[in-house]
Design an enzyme around this catalytic site. Structure first.
Site, PDB file in Angstrom:
ATOM      1  CG  ASP A  46      -2.440   1.605   0.887  1.00  0.00           C
ATOM      2  OD1 ASP A  46      -2.900   0.374   0.859  1.00  0.00           O
ATOM      3  OD2 ASP A  46      -1.708   1.825   1.072  1.00  0.00           O
ATOM      4  CB  THR A  49      -3.279   7.573  -1.083  1.00  0.00           C
ATOM      5  OG1 THR A  49      -4.152   6.575  -0.894  1.00  0.00           O
ATOM      6  CG2 THR A  49      -2.058   7.292  -2.666  1.00  0.00           C
ATOM      7  CB  ILE A  73       0.066  -1.137  -7.893  1.00  0.00           C
ATOM      8  CG1 ILE A  73      -1.401   0.469  -8.014  1.00  0.00           C
ATOM      9  CG2 ILE A  73      -0.806  -1.442  -6.716  1.00  0.00           C
ATOM     10  CD1 ILE A  73      -1.996  -0.203  -8.035  1.00  0.00           C
ATOM     11  CD  GLU A  97      -6.321   8.484  -5.849  1.00  0.00           C
ATOM     12  OE1 GLU A  97      -6.916   9.129  -5.343  1.00  0.00           O
ATOM     13  OE2 GLU A  97      -4.787   8.003  -5.330  1.00  0.00           O
ATOM     14  CB  SER A  98     -11.345   4.034  -4.203  1.00  0.00           C
ATOM     15  OG  SER A  98     -11.420   5.045  -2.584  1.00  0.00           O
ATOM     16  CB  THR A 147     -16.850  -0.334  -8.803  1.00  0.00           C
ATOM     17  OG1 THR A 147     -17.843   0.486  -8.531  1.00  0.00           O
ATOM     18  CG2 THR A 147     -15.915   0.528  -9.868  1.00  0.00           C
ATOM     19  CG  ASP A 148     -22.706  -0.536  -8.259  1.00  0.00           C
ATOM     20  OD1 ASP A 148     -21.773   0.390  -8.332  1.00  0.00           O
ATOM     21  OD2 ASP A 148     -23.374  -1.040  -7.542  1.00  0.00           O
ATOM     22  CE1 TYR A 173     -12.958   3.845  -8.090  1.00  0.00           C
ATOM     23  CE2 TYR A 173     -15.977   3.691  -8.446  1.00  0.00           C
ATOM     24  CZ  TYR A 173     -14.105   4.052  -8.175  1.00  0.00           C
ATOM     25  OH  TYR A 173     -14.379   2.543  -7.586  1.00  0.00           O
ATOM     26  CG  HIS A 308     -25.360  12.210  -8.510  1.00  0.00           C
ATOM     27  ND1 HIS A 308     -25.794  13.193  -7.821  1.00  0.00           N
ATOM     28  CD2 HIS A 308     -24.688  11.248  -8.617  1.00  0.00           C
ATOM     29  CE1 HIS A 308     -25.842  12.670  -6.628  1.00  0.00           C
ATOM     30  NE2 HIS A 308     -25.374  11.001  -6.454  1.00  0.00           N
TER      31      HIS A 308
HETATM   32  P1  NAD Z   1     -10.450   3.186  -0.169  1.00  0.00           P
HETATM   33  O1  NAD Z   1      -9.650   4.579  -1.522  1.00  0.00           O
HETATM   34  O2  NAD Z   1     -10.218   3.526   0.714  1.00  0.00           O
HETATM   35  O3  NAD Z   1      -8.053   2.906  -0.163  1.00  0.00           O
HETATM   36  C1  NAD Z   1      -7.601   2.678  -1.995  1.00  0.00           C
HETATM   37  C2  NAD Z   1      -5.989   2.174  -1.541  1.00  0.00           C
HETATM   38  O4  NAD Z   1      -5.238   1.889  -2.017  1.00  0.00           O
HETATM   39  C3  NAD Z   1      -5.872   3.214  -0.018  1.00  0.00           C
HETATM   40  O5  NAD Z   1      -4.880   2.504   1.394  1.00  0.00           O
HETATM   41  C4  NAD Z   1      -4.394   3.925  -0.566  1.00  0.00           C
HETATM   42  O6  NAD Z   1      -3.284   3.696  -0.198  1.00  0.00           O
HETATM   43  C5  NAD Z   1      -4.247   2.180  -1.933  1.00  0.00           C
HETATM   44  N1  NAD Z   1      -3.513   2.574  -2.678  1.00  0.00           N
HETATM   45  C6  NAD Z   1      -3.873   4.186  -3.682  1.00  0.00           C
HETATM   46  N2  NAD Z   1      -3.079   4.691  -4.956  1.00  0.00           N
HETATM   47  C7  NAD Z   1      -1.821   3.740  -4.668  1.00  0.00           C
HETATM   48  C8  NAD Z   1      -0.983   3.100  -4.631  1.00  0.00           C
HETATM   49  N3  NAD Z   1      -0.869   3.545  -6.666  1.00  0.00           N
HETATM   50  N4  NAD Z   1      -0.106   2.030  -5.076  1.00  0.00           N
HETATM   51  C9  NAD Z   1      -0.294   1.385  -3.747  1.00  0.00           C
HETATM   52  N5  NAD Z   1      -1.508   1.777  -2.816  1.00  0.00           N
HETATM   53  C10 NAD Z   1      -2.018   2.858  -3.118  1.00  0.00           C
HETATM   54  O7  NAD Z   1     -10.752   2.226  -1.658  1.00  0.00           O
HETATM   55  P2  NAD Z   1     -11.946   1.332  -0.889  1.00  0.00           P
HETATM   56  O8  NAD Z   1     -12.903   1.821  -0.626  1.00  0.00           O
HETATM   57  O9  NAD Z   1     -11.661   0.302   0.203  1.00  0.00           O
HETATM   58  O10 NAD Z   1     -12.162   0.676  -2.013  1.00  0.00           O
HETATM   59  C11 NAD Z   1     -11.437  -0.475  -2.498  1.00  0.00           C
HETATM   60  C12 NAD Z   1     -11.295  -1.109  -3.983  1.00  0.00           C
HETATM   61  O11 NAD Z   1     -12.678  -1.648  -4.132  1.00  0.00           O
HETATM   62  C13 NAD Z   1     -11.271  -0.346  -5.097  1.00  0.00           C
HETATM   63  O12 NAD Z   1     -10.308  -1.152  -6.307  1.00  0.00           O
HETATM   64  C14 NAD Z   1     -12.724   0.163  -5.173  1.00  0.00           C
HETATM   65  O13 NAD Z   1     -13.058   0.671  -6.361  1.00  0.00           O
HETATM   66  C15 NAD Z   1     -13.411  -0.851  -4.903  1.00  0.00           C
HETATM   67  N6  NAD Z   1     -14.422  -0.441  -4.671  1.00  0.00           N
HETATM   68  C16 NAD Z   1     -14.996   0.826  -3.435  1.00  0.00           C
HETATM   69  C17 NAD Z   1     -16.592   0.578  -3.410  1.00  0.00           C
HETATM   70  C18 NAD Z   1     -16.640   1.091  -2.236  1.00  0.00           C
HETATM   71  O14 NAD Z   1     -17.933   1.270  -1.640  1.00  0.00           O
HETATM   72  N7  NAD Z   1     -15.856   1.582  -1.859  1.00  0.00           N
HETATM   73  C19 NAD Z   1     -17.126   0.051  -3.889  1.00  0.00           C
HETATM   74  C20 NAD Z   1     -17.135  -0.611  -5.124  1.00  0.00           C
HETATM   75  C21 NAD Z   1     -15.733  -0.854  -5.631  1.00  0.00           C
HETATM   76  O1  DAU Z   2     -20.516   2.026  -6.681  1.00  0.00           O
HETATM   77  C1  DAU Z   2     -19.378   1.796  -6.404  1.00  0.00           C
HETATM   78  C2  DAU Z   2     -18.979   2.299  -5.899  1.00  0.00           C
HETATM   79  O2  DAU Z   2     -19.718   3.506  -4.855  1.00  0.00           O
HETATM   80  C3  DAU Z   2     -17.490   2.684  -5.467  1.00  0.00           C
HETATM   81  O3  DAU Z   2     -17.359   1.841  -6.880  1.00  0.00           O
HETATM   82  C4  DAU Z   2     -16.858   4.146  -5.499  1.00  0.00           C
HETATM   83  O4  DAU Z   2     -15.423   3.997  -4.886  1.00  0.00           O
HETATM   84  C5  DAU Z   2     -17.568   4.679  -4.341  1.00  0.00           C
HETATM   85  O5  DAU Z   2     -16.677   5.925  -3.743  1.00  0.00           O
HETATM   86  C6  DAU Z   2     -18.902   4.934  -3.925  1.00  0.00           C
HETATM   87  O6  DAU Z   2     -19.018   5.771  -4.863  1.00  0.00           O
HETATM   88  P1  DAU Z   2     -20.505   6.483  -5.100  1.00  0.00           P
HETATM   89  O7  DAU Z   2     -20.004   8.204  -5.461  1.00  0.00           O
HETATM   90  O8  DAU Z   2     -21.865   6.037  -4.883  1.00  0.00           O
HETATM   91  O9  DAU Z   2     -19.905   6.789  -3.685  1.00  0.00           O
HETATM   92  P2  DAU Z   2     -19.815   8.699  -2.385  1.00  0.00           P
HETATM   93  O10 DAU Z   2     -20.376   7.730  -1.061  1.00  0.00           O
HETATM   94  O11 DAU Z   2     -19.239   9.626  -3.017  1.00  0.00           O
HETATM   95  O12 DAU Z   2     -21.784   8.816  -2.562  1.00  0.00           O
HETATM   96  C7  DAU Z   2     -23.196   7.942  -2.218  1.00  0.00           C
HETATM   97  C8  DAU Z   2     -23.928   8.249  -3.296  1.00  0.00           C
HETATM   98  O13 DAU Z   2     -24.116  10.475  -2.034  1.00  0.00           O
HETATM   99  C9  DAU Z   2     -24.221   9.552  -4.463  1.00  0.00           C
HETATM  100  O14 DAU Z   2     -25.653   9.138  -4.981  1.00  0.00           O
HETATM  101  C10 DAU Z   2     -23.258  10.887  -3.820  1.00  0.00           C
HETATM  102  C11 DAU Z   2     -24.224  11.860  -3.007  1.00  0.00           C
HETATM  103  N1  DAU Z   2     -23.254  11.960  -1.833  1.00  0.00           N
HETATM  104  C12 DAU Z   2     -22.301  12.112  -1.482  1.00  0.00           C
HETATM  105  C13 DAU Z   2     -21.581  12.600  -1.273  1.00  0.00           C
HETATM  106  C14 DAU Z   2     -19.794  12.640  -0.833  1.00  0.00           C
HETATM  107  C15 DAU Z   2     -23.897  12.959  -1.493  1.00  0.00           C
HETATM  108  O15 DAU Z   2     -25.269  13.844  -1.200  1.00  0.00           O
HETATM  109  N2  DAU Z   2     -23.158  14.001  -0.340  1.00  0.00           N
HETATM  110  C16 DAU Z   2     -22.245  14.271  -0.534  1.00  0.00           C
HETATM  111  O16 DAU Z   2     -21.746  15.490   0.059  1.00  0.00           O
END
Ligand code: NAD
Ligand code: DAU
Length: 371
Positions: A46, A49, A73, A97-98, A147-148, A173, A308
């Protein structure tokens, strides 16, 4: 169950797995639950970041089965060295980056990490895998976590995303994740690398960085700050408790077929405004403020996210049918646990809300003052 060594001879595999992004939200939950469920060694690569936090893994930091490697990575040499030294039987790839809003403000990092980083990891995995003996090649797995959002957006009443829904990513993204999914697919199809891909819906739970909807709203509600709901608040997400997601990944690793993709969802579609009002009510119950107005009054509609996506929903019937996984957590219960976790972990919250975090919040919300 897995044995310690997968094949004998020069090119053996250990029971170890290499996790990327294991200091992030889902990755750290995965590492913690993996070490409990499987007992096998984990190497966590990791970069730390802004979204990564080694403190998430404090409870296992001194466990001899756990190795942390800080690195990128995109660094082929480092990945090759880690694979050669630890000889993992699987790579579980979370690093990315997520955050969608950040991808709108600064897309370049998303292309670099999500596309180039995944490509670099696949290339190094391919070289490592090609040198394994036959039993090792058959046992090795590369699990790509996606992701979806790659499927685009749904209207109310549309059928949920299935594994055959065409890709239509709408944000930088989502486009970068779609690119990484296509690379993962191609490495199976062209080279035979045993790749599996999971596409899951919105996760929630402990250790989520408070730029995302649920932790941001919990902390703002707790602190009596405005709760910025984008647009009309009627965008729908399908919420998945993070531990259910981790269980699905373990299942796919154990029993999934290489080359296949599996959709993972929470079966919990909720409009954003309903999620936010539920959070307000939970924080009111758990941290009552004498004489103060209900926290629902803090809800502020703000300018919408560009592009959005209106609705996400996952059809998880394939993973249920083929691998016997289904989500265990009911949304309102999982949300209550999550709210409690943020209220009980003020130290963690303060440690992640650095100056960089505050700069992001100021930048993202300054331009959204009016709906
Ligand atoms: P996050 O942003 O919380 O964590 C990402 C991690 O990756 C961090 O620890 C960061 O330091 C590390 N990272 C970033 N760039 C890097 C690099 N170049 N080299 C090595 N490490 C690096 O993300 P998350 O929410 O835990 O999501 C994890 C995975 O799941 C992602 O691939 C994301 O696309 C996927 N995903 C997330 C969600 C969600 O709701 N959070 C939903 C669907 C899919
Ligand atoms: O669907 C999976 C994805 O879910 C992952 O791939 C992404 O990594 C993860 O970040 C997430 O994306 P979203 O954009 O759906 O999540 P977020 O929490 O940013 O936002 C959820 C919903 O809430 C979206 O419709 C935007 C809205 N929102 C978000 C923020 C941050 C608000 O209304 N206000 C806010 O301040």
């Amino acid at each position: 169950m897995f044995c310690d060594v997968y094949s004998v001879g020069m090119n053996t595999l250990n029971d170890t797995i290499l996790v990327t992004g294991g200091a992030g939200f889902i990755g750290s939950n995965f590492v913690l639950t993996w070490m409990k469920a499987e007992g096998a060694a984990v190497v966590n690569l990791d970069l730390l970041t802004y979204a990564g936090n080694a403190a998430n893994l404090e409870s296992i930091a001194s466990d001899s089965r756990y190795t942390f490697a800080r690195g990128d990575i995109c660094d082929a040499g480092l990945i090759g060295a880690l694979l050669g030294r630890h000889r993992p039987r699987a790579i579980v790839h979370f690093a990315a980056e997520s955050h969608v809003d950040r991808s709108i403000v600064s897309p370049e990092a998303f292309v670099r990490t999500n596309v180039m980083g995944t490509f670099t990891l696949l290339e190094q995995a391919r070289s490592y895998w090609a040198e394994l003996d036959e039993a090792g090649r058959a046992a090795f797995r590369f699990l790509h976590v996606s992701t979806d959002e790659v499927y685009g957006t749904l209207a109310l009443g549309d059928p949920a995303f299935s594994e055959t829904t065409p890709y239509a990513p709408n944000s930088p993204y989502a486009a970068s994740k779609a690119g990484s999914d296509h690379l993962a697919r191609a490495y199976f199809h062209t080279f035979g690398l045993p790749v599996l891909t999971t596409n899951c819906s919105n996760n929630y739970g402990p250790f989520q960085f408070p730029e995302k909807l649920i932790p941001l709203m919990i902390l703002n509600a707790l602190e009596g700050k405005p709760l910025p709901v984008y647009g009309d608040g009627m965008n729908v997400r399908d919420w998945l408790f993070v531990e259910d997601h981790c269980a699905a990944i373990r299942k796919v690793l154990e029993a999934g077929s290489p080359g296949e993709t599996y959709n993972v969802g929470g079966n919990s579609e909720r409009a954003n405004i309903d999620v936010v009002t539920t959070i307000c009510d939970l924080v009111d119950q758990l941290r009552p403020r004498a004489g103060a107005e209900p926290r629902r009054k803090l809800i502020t509609y703000v300018k919408d996210r560009p592009g959005h996506d209106r609705r996400y929903a996952i059809d998880a019937s394939k993973i249920t049918r083929e691998l016997g996984w289904k989500p265990a957590e009911q949304f309102e219960n999982g949300l209550r646990k999550t709210v409690r976790w943020y209220l009980d972990n003020a130290e963690w919250v303060n440690s992640v809300r650095s100056g960089v975090y505050r700069d992001w919040i100021a930048k993202n919300y300054a331009e959204r003052v009016s709906a």
